[in-house]
Design a protein around this motif. Structure first.
Motif, mmCIF file in Angstrom:
data_model
loop_
_atom_site.group_PDB
_atom_site.id
_atom_site.type_symbol
_atom_site.label_atom_id
_atom_site.label_comp_id
_atom_site.label_asym_id
_atom_site.label_seq_id
_atom_site.Cartn_x
_atom_site.Cartn_y
_atom_site.Cartn_z
ATOM 1 N N UNK A 75 0.841 -1.215 0.000
ATOM 2 C CA UNK A 75 0.000 0.000 0.000
ATOM 3 C C UNK A 75 0.866 1.250 0.000
ATOM 4 N N UNK A 76 2.007 1.171 0.657
ATOM 5 C CA UNK A 76 2.886 2.337 0.800
ATOM 6 C C UNK A 76 3.695 2.625 -0.460
ATOM 7 N N UNK A 77 3.677 1.691 -1.425
ATOM 8 C CA UNK A 77 4.379 1.944 -2.680
ATOM 9 C C UNK A 77 5.537 1.010 -2.995
ATOM 10 N N UNK A 78 5.776 0.017 -2.128
ATOM 11 C CA UNK A 78 6.819 -0.967 -2.434
ATOM 12 C C UNK A 78 6.230 -2.042 -3.349
ATOM 13 N N UNK A 79 6.951 -2.408 -4.403
ATOM 14 C CA UNK A 79 6.458 -3.504 -5.246
ATOM 15 C C UNK A 79 7.107 -4.816 -4.805
ATOM 16 N N UNK A 80 8.086 -4.707 -3.891
ATOM 17 C CA UNK A 80 8.790 -5.881 -3.389
ATOM 18 C C UNK A 80 8.700 -5.865 -1.861
ATOM 19 N N UNK A 81 8.172 -6.954 -1.274
ATOM 20 C CA UNK A 81 8.110 -7.092 0.186
ATOM 21 C C UNK A 81 8.325 -8.573 0.467
ATOM 22 N N UNK A 82 9.550 -8.902 0.900
ATOM 23 C CA UNK A 82 9.919 -10.310 1.086
ATOM 24 C C UNK A 82 10.148 -10.596 2.571
ATOM 25 N N UNK A 83 9.267 -11.422 3.173
ATOM 26 C CA UNK A 83 9.427 -11.748 4.592
ATOM 27 C C UNK A 83 10.519 -12.797 4.807
ATOM 28 N N UNK A 84 11.333 -12.604 5.841
ATOM 29 C CA UNK A 84 12.405 -13.550 6.151
ATOM 30 C C UNK A 84 12.147 -14.347 7.434
ATOM 31 N N UNK A 85 10.870 -14.463 7.803
ATOM 32 C CA UNK A 85 10.472 -15.341 8.898
ATOM 33 C C UNK A 85 11.221 -15.136 10.192
ATOM 34 N N UNK A 86 11.784 -16.229 10.741
ATOM 35 C CA UNK A 86 12.418 -16.163 12.067
ATOM 36 C C UNK A 86 13.694 -15.331 12.095
ATOM 37 N N UNK A 87 14.162 -14.890 10.917
ATOM 38 C CA UNK A 87 15.305 -13.967 10.932
ATOM 39 C C UNK A 87 14.828 -12.547 11.306
ATOM 40 N N UNK A 88 13.496 -12.416 11.450
ATOM 41 C CA UNK A 88 12.908 -11.169 11.970
ATOM 42 C C UNK A 88 13.213 -9.907 11.166
ATOM 43 N N UNK A 89 13.201 -10.044 9.856
ATOM 44 C CA UNK A 89 13.252 -8.826 9.031
ATOM 45 C C UNK A 89 12.489 -9.053 7.741
ATOM 46 N N UNK A 90 12.136 -7.936 7.096
ATOM 47 C CA UNK A 90 11.575 -8.030 5.754
ATOM 48 C C UNK A 90 12.384 -7.145 4.816
ATOM 49 N N UNK A 91 12.490 -7.601 3.578
ATOM 50 C CA UNK A 91 13.174 -6.842 2.539
ATOM 51 C C UNK A 91 12.116 -6.053 1.778
ATOM 52 N N UNK A 92 12.355 -4.757 1.605
ATOM 53 C CA UNK A 92 11.402 -3.893 0.908
ATOM 54 C C UNK A 92 12.094 -3.199 -0.260
ATOM 55 N N UNK A 93 11.485 -3.262 -1.437
ATOM 56 C CA UNK A 93 12.108 -2.637 -2.596
ATOM 57 C C UNK A 93 11.129 -1.849 -3.447
ATOM 58 N N UNK A 94 11.655 -0.781 -4.061
ATOM 59 C CA UNK A 94 10.885 -0.020 -5.043
ATOM 60 C C UNK A 94 11.573 -0.190 -6.395
ATOM 61 N N UNK A 95 10.823 0.108 -7.441
ATOM 62 C CA UNK A 95 11.403 0.040 -8.781
ATOM 63 C C UNK A 95 11.043 1.310 -9.534
ATOM 64 N N UNK A 96 11.865 2.348 -9.399
ATOM 65 C CA UNK A 96 11.554 3.638 -10.038
ATOM 66 C C UNK A 96 11.496 3.502 -11.556
ATOM 67 N N UNK A 97 10.603 4.274 -12.145
ATOM 68 C CA UNK A 97 10.423 4.225 -13.604
ATOM 69 C C UNK A 97 11.541 4.969 -14.331
#
Ligand SMILES: [Zn+2]
Ligand SMILES: [Zn+2]
Length: 116
Positions: A93-115
């Motif tokens: 919703x915030x504008x990331x097209x990439x949101x990859x959860x890393x489970x018990x490593x307790x982080x998520x990867x967030x990415x944008x892809x500018x045009x």
């Protein structure tokens, strides 16, 4: 004044995005805008564990060969496993097209892809 100790937006400083090995930093404005929107939707302080990565550091941490971290298009943020599904949804919703959860490593990867 330490290098990169510069406020970029209400909730983020440049140094939070700098490479963990050498302090080099590169950040696309779209990434910062999406992070501020996510901060608002989530209502939680956002802790960045990995922002920009130089090629050496990306190799060291076993990042993808064409990692968005090397372009200033991605961050990893602290998020406990049980919240990752909800936060991934908010991130889109915030504008990331990439949101990859890393489970018990307790982080998520967030990415944008500018045009541009
Ligand atoms: Zn580096
Ligand atoms: Zn990442």
């Amino acid at each position: 004044m330490p290098i990169n100790d510069i406020r970029l937006s209400p909730h983020f400083k440049l140094k939070e995005f700098q490479c963990r090995c050498c302090g080099t930093v590169k950040i696309h404005p779209m990434l910062l805008e999406a992070l501020e929107r996510l901060r608002e939707l989530w209502g939680n302080p956002i802790v960045i564990t990995s922002g920009y990565r130089c090629a050496n550091h990306n190799r060291e941490v076993g990042g993808a060969k064409e990692s968005r971290h090397m372009k200033g298009f991605a961050v990893d943020v602290v998020c406990i496993a049980s919240e990752q599904a909800r936060v991934s949804k908010l991130a889109r919703e915030a504008g990331f097209d990439q949101a990859i959860p890393y489970g018990v490593r307790n982080f998520i990867h967030l990415g944008v892809w500018p045009k541009d």
